[in-house]
Design an enzyme around this catalytic site. Structure first.
Site, short mmCIF file in Angstrom:
data_model
loop_
_atom_site.label_atom_id
_atom_site.label_comp_id
_atom_site.label_asym_id
_atom_site.label_seq_id
_atom_site.Cartn_x
_atom_site.Cartn_y
_atom_site.Cartn_z
N CYS A 303 35.90 -29.07 72.56
CA CYS A 303 35.53 -29.85 73.75
C CYS A 303 34.50 -30.93 73.43
CB CYS A 303 35.03 -28.92 74.85
SG CYS A 303 33.52 -28.00 74.47
N HIS A 351 30.83 -25.82 77.82
CA HIS A 351 32.06 -26.63 77.85
C HIS A 351 31.74 -27.99 78.46
CE1 HIS A 351 36.37 -27.14 77.52
NE2 HIS A 351 36.38 -27.71 78.71
N HIS A 363 39.94 -33.12 78.80
CA HIS A 363 39.13 -32.20 77.99
C HIS A 363 40.03 -31.39 77.06
CE1 HIS A 363 39.55 -28.26 80.52
NE2 HIS A 363 40.56 -29.05 80.76
#
Length: 388
Positions: A303, A351, A363
């Protein structure tokens, strides 16, 4: 015979004897039952209740979140390891250069010592006697004086270089120790990620076909709810854009035309919107590439690796981990997000995604998934950051 019979008394049962017989029988029954209970095998413990599909989904989600946090630990340890390795290599190169300088100084000292030895083997009187002329004698004496001055300079340089080389060797030793510690932390983080992911895969592998269908249905419901929230957000943003455009047009109509000023240079430098557009274009081009923890491209990403690469394409350098990226800009509220902003998730900020507007982001979600567009409401939002 009859007379004898008349003296006999009939035998009647005694009450206490009857009571004794009943009590004995009761005790015997109790003893028998007690013996049977004592000799009977203990009941097997009940098997633990199988977790529900909802509980399994929550556990898998939590394991993926923990794996994401462990991935950031890995990224941080890898960054430190790479930095320390470069520093150690630089110090070792410097040590090699300084060692060569020390050796050169040592050779110079040796040549001076040999010259002095050869000159000192003959005394001044003998030197004068054997000289071809007085001028030759004075030339040799002057040469010895110069040799002595150079020798003192060489000795001082040698000592300084040797001390500097020793200092650098000590720095290199400390650097190697730190590098070893960083490599150990890197290995620990890697094993932690692998352990979390293996546990999640094991839980999913144990599901029956019916449970897998139930899990898929739960995922569809969650995605549908996230899409609904994103659609509501998109309507709000569209209305805001329309209002802003109408206001801009109104101001353009009522504002007098500006007089051009040839001395005023045209504006230079890209605006945030232009940079954000470049970052989003890069991220969009990565859609479909696999998530791989610790990866920074170009074939796969985690990420924070994706957001770092996207903003680098726009000329902005971001740190490697989510924990550092969240500090690399100005904070913005969820309601104030603009395309290009970074959106962070979970309380542990494990994240991150790149906001593209209308309640959506690009993402790299998790292992087994691919870079994709998704609603920002698919996970608990921690906050947003504008990086440029």
């Amino acid at each position: 015979m009859p007379a004898l019979a008349s003296h006999r008394k009939p035998r009647t049962p005694r009450p206490h004897a009857t009571a004794f017989g009943v009590t004995t029988a009761a005790l015997a029954s109790v003893t028998l039952l007690s013996g049977q209970s004592a000799s009977a095998a203990p009941a097997a413990p009940a098997a633990p209740a199988r977790p529900t599909v909802e509980e399994i989904r929550q556990k898998v989600d939590e394991l993926y979140r923990q794996a994401g946090a462990a991935t950031q630990e890995y990224n941080r340890a890898k960054e430190a390891t790479d930095r320390q390795r470069r520093e150690v290599d630089r110090i070792l190169d410097d040590v090699a250069r300084r060692t060569e300088a020390v050796n050169a100084s040592r050779r110079a000292l040796g040549s001076y010592a040999a010259a002095q030895y050869r000159a000192g083997a003959v005394g001044p009187t003998a030197t004068l006697i054997f000289a071809d002329s007085p001028q030759d004698y004075f030339d040799q004496t002057h040469l010895l004086d110069r040799l002595s001055a150079r020798q003192h300079t060489a000795v001082a340089a040698y000592e300084a270089q040797r001390a500097a080389a020793a200092k650098q060797r000590a720095r290199a030793a400390r650097g190697l120790t730190e590098l070893t510690a960083s490599q150990k932390a890197l290995g620990d983080s890697k094993r932690n990620v692998q352990r979390k992911l293996a546990e999640a895969r094991t839980l999913l592998a144990r599901l029956t076909a019916q449970e897998k269908a139930r899990l898929a249905e739960l995922e569809r419901r969650r995605e549908a709810e996230a899409r609904r929230k994103a659609e509501e957000r998109a309507k709000v943003e569209a209305a805001a854009r329309a209002a802003a455009e109408a206001e801009r047009e109104r101001r353009e109509r009522t504002r007098p035309a500006p007089t051009p000023d040839p001395a005023t240079p045209p504006p230079s430098g890209a605006s945030y919107e232009a940079k954000a557009a470049e970052a989003i274009a890069f991220a969009r081009a990565q859609i479909g590439k696999p998530y791989v923890w610790g990866a920074t491209g170009p074939n796969s990403y985690d990420c924070s690796g994706l957001t770092q690469a996207a903003w680098r394409a726009a000329g902005v350098d971001l740190p490697r981990t989510t924990w550092d990226q969240v500090e690399a800009g100005s904070r913005v509220t969820t309601a104030g997000l603009l395309p290009g902003d970074l959106v962070f998730f979970y309380d542990d900020i494990s994240h991150v995604g790149l906001y593209i507007g209308d309640g959506k982001m690009i993402h790299a979600p998790k292992p087994g998934a691919y870079v994709r567009e998704e609603s920002i409401y698919s996970m608990p939002i921690h906050g947003g950051v504008r990086p440029a």
